[in-house]
Motif scaffolding. Structure first.
Motif, PDB file in Angstrom:
ATOM      1  N   SER A  18      -8.833  -2.856   5.709  1.00  0.00           N
ATOM      2  CA  SER A  18      -8.246  -4.376   5.029  1.00  0.00           C
ATOM      3  C   SER A  18      -7.708  -4.127   3.469  1.00  0.00           C
ATOM      4  CB  SER A  18      -8.535  -5.498   5.418  1.00  0.00           C
ATOM      5  OG  SER A  18      -8.264  -5.617   6.678  1.00  0.00           O
ATOM      6  N   PRO A  19      -8.303  -3.873   2.635  1.00  0.00           N
ATOM      7  CA  PRO A  19      -8.563  -3.740   0.636  1.00  0.00           C
ATOM      8  C   PRO A  19      -7.265  -2.487   0.584  1.00  0.00           C
ATOM      9  CG  PRO A  19     -10.885  -4.065   1.995  1.00  0.00           C
ATOM     10  CD  PRO A  19     -10.382  -3.645   3.595  1.00  0.00           C
ATOM     11  N   ILE A  20      -7.353  -1.263   1.458  1.00  0.00           N
ATOM     12  CA  ILE A  20      -6.895  -0.416   1.136  1.00  0.00           C
ATOM     13  C   ILE A  20      -5.343  -0.464   1.441  1.00  0.00           C
ATOM     14  CG2 ILE A  20      -6.584   1.976   1.576  1.00  0.00           C
ATOM     15  CD1 ILE A  20      -9.081   2.557   2.990  1.00  0.00           C
ATOM     16  N   THR A  21      -5.021  -1.005   2.780  1.00  0.00           N
ATOM     17  CA  THR A  21      -3.611  -1.659   2.869  1.00  0.00           C
ATOM     18  C   THR A  21      -3.076  -2.146   1.999  1.00  0.00           C
ATOM     19  OG1 THR A  21      -4.044  -1.419   5.660  1.00  0.00           O
ATOM     20  CG2 THR A  21      -1.489  -2.747   4.553  1.00  0.00           C
ATOM     21  N   ASN A  22      -3.995  -3.576   1.567  1.00  0.00           N
ATOM     22  CA  ASN A  22      -3.631  -4.756   0.809  1.00  0.00           C
ATOM     23  C   ASN A  22      -3.406  -4.024  -0.726  1.00  0.00           C
ATOM     24  OD1 ASN A  22      -3.389  -6.652   2.476  1.00  0.00           O
ATOM     25  ND2 ASN A  22      -5.804  -7.215   1.932  1.00  0.00           N
ATOM     26  N   LEU A  23      -4.024  -2.727  -1.116  1.00  0.00           N
ATOM     27  CA  LEU A  23      -3.516  -2.167  -2.973  1.00  0.00           C
ATOM     28  C   LEU A  23      -2.473  -1.229  -2.628  1.00  0.00           C
ATOM     29  CD1 LEU A  23      -6.932  -0.396  -3.731  1.00  0.00           C
ATOM     30  CD2 LEU A  23      -5.648  -2.191  -4.842  1.00  0.00           C
ATOM     31  N   ILE A  24      -2.310  -0.666  -1.128  1.00  0.00           N
ATOM     32  CA  ILE A  24      -1.262  -0.374  -0.870  1.00  0.00           C
ATOM     33  C   ILE A  24      -0.215  -1.164  -1.195  1.00  0.00           C
ATOM     34  CG2 ILE A  24       0.371   1.426   0.676  1.00  0.00           C
ATOM     35  CD1 ILE A  24      -2.683   1.975   2.013  1.00  0.00           C
ATOM     36  N   GLN A  25       0.107  -1.738  -0.404  1.00  0.00           N
ATOM     37  CA  GLN A  25       0.934  -3.159  -0.305  1.00  0.00           C
ATOM     38  C   GLN A  25       1.608  -3.592  -1.636  1.00  0.00           C
ATOM     39  OE1 GLN A  25      -0.140  -5.766   2.443  1.00  0.00           O
ATOM     40  NE2 GLN A  25       0.377  -5.268   4.388  1.00  0.00           N
ATOM     41  N   ILE A  26       0.745  -3.923  -2.498  1.00  0.00           N
ATOM     42  CA  ILE A  26       1.148  -3.902  -3.947  1.00  0.00           C
ATOM     43  C   ILE A  26       1.011  -2.984  -5.171  1.00  0.00           C
ATOM     44  CG2 ILE A  26      -0.047  -6.289  -3.474  1.00  0.00           C
ATOM     45  CD1 ILE A  26      -2.633  -5.244  -5.246  1.00  0.00           C
ATOM     46  N   GLY A  27       1.507  -1.657  -4.644  1.00  0.00           N
ATOM     47  CA  GLY A  27       1.105  -0.483  -5.035  1.00  0.00           C
ATOM     48  C   GLY A  27       0.405   0.486  -6.022  1.00  0.00           C
ATOM     49  N   HIS A  28      -0.667  -0.896  -5.857  1.00  0.00           N
ATOM     50  CA  HIS A  28      -1.545  -0.340  -7.074  1.00  0.00           C
ATOM     51  C   HIS A  28      -3.508   0.541  -6.195  1.00  0.00           C
ATOM     52  CE1 HIS A  28      -0.427  -2.288 -10.173  1.00  0.00           C
ATOM     53  NE2 HIS A  28       0.149  -3.522  -9.547  1.00  0.00           N
ATOM     54  N   LEU A  29      -2.404   1.611  -5.196  1.00  0.00           N
ATOM     55  CA  LEU A  29      -3.694   2.273  -4.583  1.00  0.00           C
ATOM     56  C   LEU A  29      -4.690   3.347  -5.765  1.00  0.00           C
ATOM     57  CD1 LEU A  29      -5.503   3.161  -1.987  1.00  0.00           C
ATOM     58  CD2 LEU A  29      -3.785   4.484  -1.738  1.00  0.00           C
ATOM     59  N   ASP A  30      -3.731   3.249  -6.713  1.00  0.00           N
ATOM     60  CA  ASP A  30      -4.488   4.000  -7.653  1.00  0.00           C
ATOM     61  C   ASP A  30      -5.474   3.411  -8.206  1.00  0.00           C
ATOM     62  OD1 ASP A  30      -2.071   2.992  -8.153  1.00  0.00           O
ATOM     63  OD2 ASP A  30      -3.099   3.421 -10.367  1.00  0.00           O
ATOM     64  N   LEU A  31      -6.123   1.710  -8.364  1.00  0.00           N
ATOM     65  CA  LEU A  31      -6.657   0.973  -8.797  1.00  0.00           C
ATOM     66  C   LEU A  31      -8.337   1.481  -8.114  1.00  0.00           C
ATOM     67  CD1 LEU A  31      -5.677  -2.675  -9.078  1.00  0.00           C
ATOM     68  CD2 LEU A  31      -5.779  -0.636 -10.639  1.00  0.00           C
ATOM     69  N   LEU A  32      -8.585   2.600  -6.704  1.00  0.00           N
ATOM     70  CA  LEU A  32      -9.969   2.882  -6.740  1.00  0.00           C
ATOM     71  C   LEU A  32     -10.812   4.296  -7.032  1.00  0.00           C
ATOM     72  CD1 LEU A  32      -9.136   2.632  -2.679  1.00  0.00           C
ATOM     73  CD2 LEU A  32     -10.775   0.896  -3.869  1.00  0.00           C
ATOM     74  N   ARG A  33      -9.814   4.925  -7.278  1.00  0.00           N
ATOM     75  CA  ARG A  33     -10.014   6.346  -8.184  1.00  0.00           C
ATOM     76  C   ARG A  33     -10.342   5.901  -9.377  1.00  0.00           C
ATOM     77  NH1 ARG A  33      -7.047  10.787  -6.546  1.00  0.00           N
ATOM     78  NH2 ARG A  33      -7.706  10.862  -4.811  1.00  0.00           N
ATOM     79  N   GLN A  34      -9.588   5.037 -10.534  1.00  0.00           N
ATOM     80  CA  GLN A  34      -9.698   4.154 -11.557  1.00  0.00           C
ATOM     81  C   GLN A  34     -10.556   3.926 -11.799  1.00  0.00           C
ATOM     82  OE1 GLN A  34      -6.087   2.019 -13.348  1.00  0.00           O
ATOM     83  NE2 GLN A  34      -5.067   4.023 -12.252  1.00  0.00           N
TER      84      GLN A  34
END
Length: 44
Positions: free
Chosen positions: A8-24
């Motif tokens: 769920s959190p990963i899907t949400n980050l993908i939807q808002i275009g901020h998956l890169d936040l995980l690595r940051q």
């Protein structure tokens, strides 16, 4: 730091275009196979 997440959190980050936040925030990101498989089933 080791963080384990469900899809769920990963899907949400993908939807808002901020998956890169995980690595940051966490540096290295490792997905369990189950999460990876669930993400592969998402409509694109």
């Amino acid at each position: 730091m080791l963080v384990i997440s469900d899809t769920s959190p990963i899907t949400n980050l993908i939807q808002i275009g901020h998956l890169d936040l995980l690595r940051q925030v966490f540096g290295q990101v490792i997905l369990p196979r189950t999460v990876y498989d669930e993400l592969g089933e998402l409509p694109r």
